[in-house]
Scaffold this active site. Structure first.
Site, mmCIF file in Angstrom:
data_model
loop_
_atom_site.group_PDB
_atom_site.id
_atom_site.type_symbol
_atom_site.label_atom_id
_atom_site.label_comp_id
_atom_site.label_asym_id
_atom_site.label_seq_id
_atom_site.Cartn_x
_atom_site.Cartn_y
_atom_site.Cartn_z
ATOM 1 C CG ASP A 1 1.770 30.237 -4.328
ATOM 2 O OD1 ASP A 1 2.023 29.571 -3.310
ATOM 3 O OD2 ASP A 1 2.563 30.350 -5.276
ATOM 4 C CE LYS B 189 4.426 27.002 2.635
ATOM 5 N NZ LYS B 189 4.729 27.577 3.956
ATOM 6 C CG MET C 139 10.955 23.741 -5.564
ATOM 7 S SD MET C 139 9.848 23.213 -4.237
ATOM 8 C CE MET C 139 8.998 21.838 -5.036
#
Length: 260
Positions: free
Chosen positions: A40, A61, A173
């Protein structure tokens, strides 16, 4: 001649917030045994040093950046595991929190691929440790709510309802929407509610901002704080030592009165 196919397995591995010392022993053992590592983008890249015999494939990502399609990652997992290999899917933070683990587990189940899960430390907990606070300080709150501001349908959570829960909010986020979410939270919470942003929580390049909800968006932008970061909001954040210099006379009961 009969060809025998041997099914390997997939380990969904939590890489934690960045400090390799925070990896579990189980995580280190899984990496040492890995044939393939799917890495990741948010994980500490030095983690591959613990997987000396593995082929490393980077499958980053990141919100707002060019990312590896989720369907492609799932095909890689099943393809290599179907060849009898041990695939370790390295995910930042805890694999089961906002990391699309549900989609990956569903794909593995459909393909009859064995899997296991190695838990780790989410950045929300790393942020709290960095600030020296308890997210569930019983004098201030009744729990903690982990929420992502980045929803699949591009909508947003019901911030007013979340603010009224009486819990510490750990928002993931949310930096690209920080101005809007702060405004929505202040429909329920007073501007003086303690708040913080911790960028790269638990990593060597960690940055922290402790302030109030009313000043959070402007100060975070002025400090050029961005993703990846965790936004923490709630009376428990007032226990951070840095908050004393900001609002030494802040009384958490003011927040409760406002919400009542």
């Amino acid at each position: 001649m009969t060809t025998t196919f041997t099914t390997g397995k997939v380990t969904l591995l939590s890489a934690g917030p960045g400090d390799l010392d925070l990896l579990t022993i189980k995580a280190a053992k899984a990496l040492a045994a890995a044939d393939v590592v799917l890495l990741d983008d948010l994980a500490n890249p030095e983690i591959v040093s613990l997987a000396p015999r593995a082929r490393v494939i980077r499958v980053g990502k990141r919100g707002g950046c060019r990312s590896t399609p989720q369907a492609f990652i799932q095909r890689l997992m099943t393809r290599y595991a179907s060849k009898g290999l041990h695939v370790v899917r390295v995910k930042g933070g805890d694999a089961l929190l906002f990391g699309r683990a549900g989609e990956e587990l569903a794909a593995l189940k459909r393909a009859d691929i064995p899997f296991d899960i190695v838990n780790g430390i989410s950045s929300g907990f790393a942020a709290a440790a960095s600030l020296g606070i308890s997210l569930t300080h019983r004098e201030h709150c009744q729990g903690v709510t982990f929420i992502t501001a980045h929803m699949q349908d591009h909508g947003e959570p019901d911030w007013a309802t979340l603010a009224a829960t009486g819990t510490t909010l750990a928002i993931y986020m949310g930096m690209s929407r920080i101005e809007n979410l702060c405004a929505k939270l202040m429909a329920t919470l007073p501007a003086g509610t303690p708040a913080a942003v911790v960028q790269w929580a638990g990593g060597a390049n960690e940055r922290r901002l402790v302030t109030t909800l009313g000043r959070l968006a402007a100060e975070a932008q002025a400090a050029q704080l961005g993703s990846p970061a965790v936004i923490l909001v709630g009376d428990a954040i007032g226990e951070a030592e840095a908050f004393d210099a900001i609002a030494p006379r802040y009384d958490s009961r003011d927040s409760l009165a406002h919400a009542a």
